[in-house]
Design an enzyme around this catalytic site. Structure first.
Site, short mmCIF file in Angstrom:
data_model
loop_
_atom_site.label_atom_id
_atom_site.label_comp_id
_atom_site.label_asym_id
_atom_site.label_seq_id
_atom_site.Cartn_x
_atom_site.Cartn_y
_atom_site.Cartn_z
CB SER A 237 29.28 17.75 -11.00
OG SER A 237 30.31 18.23 -10.11
CE1 TYR A 250 32.52 17.42 -15.65
CE2 TYR A 250 32.25 18.91 -13.61
CZ TYR A 250 32.45 17.64 -14.17
OH TYR A 250 31.95 16.70 -13.17
#
Length: 389
Positions: A237, A250
């Site tokens: 990401s 995360y």
């Protein structure tokens, strides 16, 4: 006189008693002093050998180092220009007939990858914990592109035992080969603060987002190396390049995925004539569901699944190592990190990306978390080792 003699005798007797008492006290003190153990100095035990002296560069090798550095500077511009030309004019590799294994294929980005690779003529091994949704994806793909294009596999990639069984089943169905391994499975996690989390939830996120990649690579890389052919793709990401408040769980796992894939690339690079490639995909926020859209508040609009899939597959076909969507964000983020903190703070205020973290209890009721817990219990995962904060 008799009385005087008796008084003298009594006095002498008292004096003798006092002298005896004093002698006994001195003896007792001496005894105590002599019986008290004298501490002996202990010799410290070396638990590890002392550090050696730092190696110094041999002055006779300075010229060689200088010459190699100068060579590096001279080839920078030609290599950069060649890479730019190559990205525009070199024909992308064909993936037709390749066996592509995709984790997290039941929905979202993984489902988008499945449709795209089917369109390119690939054979698909679709892997997900959600058996029902995964079967629906496979049936829809087979209906459009022909029976046998995709096969569904139910597996919790957080458990290495299940991955071992998955490998056997995929090799049985596809002839002992996987050409392209897409490590897409992941849990989006956000907490109200870095200290407000559930231990089991943390374990699940770390295992799915990070450990599962190690398990999958261990299962499928050896055969790729034996054939000297294959491509491993991991989905990270832009959060793997930069931090974000209330997303520490995360963000940490996605940074770790970046490190894993870079280390894997360098490890394979050391093998002569290696042809096994690696790519890591770093997308911006993706519009995958109404729930996830409520988890963030961002200045720039999120990307569609098709935008990210098209960017990713185009990079994979050209063997690009780090693929960002939108393109160029890798260089932009690293450039911004070199700027003064006061400037970057203002930049973050203008181009903000904030997480609206729901409670941990709310996230635990989401389907991916429930399926994860059920799968852990099926394999008798010891939850007693973890406690809830």
């Amino acid at each position: 006189m008799a009385l005087a003699a008796m008084a003298d005798a009594g006095a002498n007797e008292g004096q003798l008693q006092q002298n005896a008492t004093a002698t006994a006290t001195a003896t007792a003190k001496a005894t105590i002093t002599t019986t008290t153990p004298t501490p002996t100095p202990t010799t410290p035990i070396d638990l590890e050998p002392p550090a050696p002296e730092c190696a110094k560069l041999d002055t006779s090798k300075w010229f060689s180092l200088f010459a190699q550095t100068l060579y590096l500077i001279l080839i920078f511009i030609p290599v950069a220009l060649y890479s730019i030309v190559e990205s525009f004019f070199v024909k992308p590799k064909s993936l037709k007939g390749n066996v592509v294994l995709i984790t997290g294929s039941a929905r979202g980005l993984g489902q988008g990858f499945a449709w795209k690779f089917a369109q390119l003529g690939c054979k698909l091994a679709c892997v997900d914990m959600n058996e029902t949704a995964n079967q629906q994806t496979v049936l829809a793909i087979n209906k459009k592109y022909g029976a046998g294009t995709a096969v569904a596999y139910t597996c919790n990639v957080a458990l290495s035992d299940e991955i071992t069984l998955l490998r056997q089943r995929v090799y049985r169905d596809f002839g002992h080969q996987v050409h392209l391994l897409v490590l897409n499975a992941g849990l989006v996690a956000s907490t109200p603060s870095i200290t407000d989390f559930d231990d089991i939830y943390l374990h699940g996120v770390v295992t799915v987002n990070l450990s599962s990649n190690f398990f999958m690579i261990r299962a499928f890389l050896p055969d790729m190396m034996e054939r000297n052919q294959g491509h491993i793709v991991a989905v990270s990401s832009l959060a793997g390049l930069v931090g974000i408040a209330r997303g520490s769980m995360y963000v940490a796992t996605k940074h770790a995925v970046m490190g894993l894939m870079e280390s894997l690339h360098y490890e394979l690079e050391e093998i002569p004539n290696n042809r096994v490639k690696t790519s890591v995909i770093c997308p911006y926020f993706i519009n995958t569901s109404a729930f996830y859209n409520k988890m963030w508040h961002i200045r720039l609009p999120e990307l569609s699944i098709d935008e990210v899939v098209n960017d990713a597959v185009a990079g994979i076909r050209r063997n690009v190592r780090i693929i960002t969507s939108p393109a160029g964000m890798y260089y932009a983020i690293n450039f911004i990190k070199m700027l003064p903190d006061r400037f970057t703070r203002t930049l973050r205020q203008i181009y903000y990306a904030k997480l609206n973290a729901p409670s941990v209890e709310f996230q635990k009721n989401m389907l991916p978390y429930k399926l994860l817990i059920e799968s852990f219990k099926k394999f008798k995962f010891d939850f007693d080792e973890l406690h809830t904060v």
